[in-house]
Design an enzyme around this catalytic site. Structure first.
Site, mmCIF file in Angstrom:
data_model
loop_
_atom_site.group_PDB
_atom_site.id
_atom_site.type_symbol
_atom_site.label_atom_id
_atom_site.label_comp_id
_atom_site.label_asym_id
_atom_site.label_seq_id
_atom_site.Cartn_x
_atom_site.Cartn_y
_atom_site.Cartn_z
ATOM 1 N N TYR A 24 0.800 -1.235 0.000
ATOM 2 C CA TYR A 24 0.000 0.000 0.000
ATOM 3 C C TYR A 24 0.831 1.282 0.000
ATOM 4 O O TYR A 24 0.275 2.374 -0.089
ATOM 5 C CB TYR A 24 -0.960 -0.007 1.203
ATOM 6 C CG TYR A 24 -1.955 -1.145 1.141
ATOM 7 C CD1 TYR A 24 -2.848 -1.245 0.076
ATOM 8 C CD2 TYR A 24 -1.996 -2.128 2.123
ATOM 9 C CE1 TYR A 24 -3.743 -2.301 -0.003
ATOM 10 C CE2 TYR A 24 -2.898 -3.181 2.059
ATOM 11 C CZ TYR A 24 -3.772 -3.266 0.989
ATOM 12 O OH TYR A 24 -4.657 -4.297 0.898
ATOM 13 N N HIS A 100 -8.627 2.075 -5.529
ATOM 14 C CA HIS A 100 -7.769 1.223 -4.702
ATOM 15 C C HIS A 100 -6.334 1.682 -4.865
ATOM 16 O O HIS A 100 -5.916 2.055 -5.971
ATOM 17 C CB HIS A 100 -7.876 -0.247 -5.128
ATOM 18 C CG HIS A 100 -9.279 -0.760 -5.033
ATOM 19 N ND1 HIS A 100 -9.870 -1.072 -3.835
ATOM 20 C CD2 HIS A 100 -10.211 -0.956 -5.988
ATOM 21 C CE1 HIS A 100 -11.117 -1.459 -4.060
ATOM 22 N NE2 HIS A 100 -11.352 -1.391 -5.356
HETATM 23 C C1 DQA Z 1 -7.676 -1.872 -1.134
HETATM 24 C C2 DQA Z 1 -7.675 -3.269 -1.769
HETATM 25 C C3 DQA Z 1 -8.583 -4.214 -1.013
HETATM 26 O O1 DQA Z 1 -8.568 -5.502 -1.612
HETATM 27 C C4 DQA Z 1 -8.151 -4.345 0.431
HETATM 28 O O2 DQA Z 1 -9.058 -5.153 1.145
HETATM 29 C C5 DQA Z 1 -7.974 -3.013 1.092
HETATM 30 C C6 DQA Z 1 -7.304 -1.950 0.349
HETATM 31 C C7 DQA Z 1 -6.669 -0.929 -1.812
HETATM 32 O O3 DQA Z 1 -6.808 0.281 -1.633
HETATM 33 O O4 DQA Z 1 -5.747 -1.381 -2.487
HETATM 34 O O5 DQA Z 1 -8.311 -2.821 2.258
HETATM 35 O O6 DQA Z 1 -8.966 -1.318 -1.266
#
Ligand code: DQA
Length: 152
Positions: A24, A100
């Site tokens: 992330y 995302h």
């Molecule tokens: C997310 C991707 C999702 O699969 C995951 O559960 C998240 C973060 C992202 O920002 O990449 O909590 O939404």
């Protein structure tokens, strides 16, 4: 009154910075908020930025933002499971951009399914914190196309 863009964040996104930085990135949610606020403000939009790990709270916030210029929604894990969020997006007028940080399609197969995407105006994923800024840009452009966007 300036048109308003809402950015709604789901579960565990308050942990950004410390949460799986290899996936992330290192930016905190506060840093992402500051970048999005600057980007929206430069274009004459007000920004509401919120995070909750509770599905029903996210439903309530979608309804509240239902007549705004647009909503950026990172529903986190609820993206892949939530009929309630799917229905909430269907129930409102504002355009919703699903975002995302990570490229969910390059990850586990359970992340390849989105309950939001079929009812979203569009989807942006895989650009880290930039995903949010790109989503704001998209809503600003849509708002411009609608002669200043809606208020609220
Ligand atoms: C997310 C991707 C999702 O699969 C995951 O559960 C998240 C973060 C992202 O920002 O990449 O909590 O939404």
């Amino acid at each position: 009154m300036a048109p308003v863009i809402h950015i709604l964040n789901g579960p565990s996104l308050d942990r950004l910075g410390a949460r799986e930085p290899a996936i992330y990135g290192g930016a905190t949610l506060a840093h992402i908020e500051a970048e999005a606020r600057a980007s929206a403000g430069d274009r004459g939009f007000d920004l509401v930025f919120r995070q909750s790990s509770h599905e029903g709270t996210l439903v309530d916030w979608l309804h509240e933002a239902g007549n705004s210029a647009g909503i950026v929604l990172n529903a986190g894990a609820y993206t892949h499971t939530s009929v309630a969020l799917h229905d909430a997006v269907r129930a409102i007028a504002a355009p919703v951009v699903e975002v995302h940080l990570s490229n969910v399609f390059a990850r586990e197969s359970f992340r390849h399914v989105s309950m939001i995407a079929p009812v979203a105006r569009g989807v942006i994923c895989g650009f880290g914190e930039l995903s949010y800024v790109l989503a704001v840009e998209a809503l600003v452009a849509l708002g411009g196309a609608r002669a200043g966007g809606q208020h609220g």
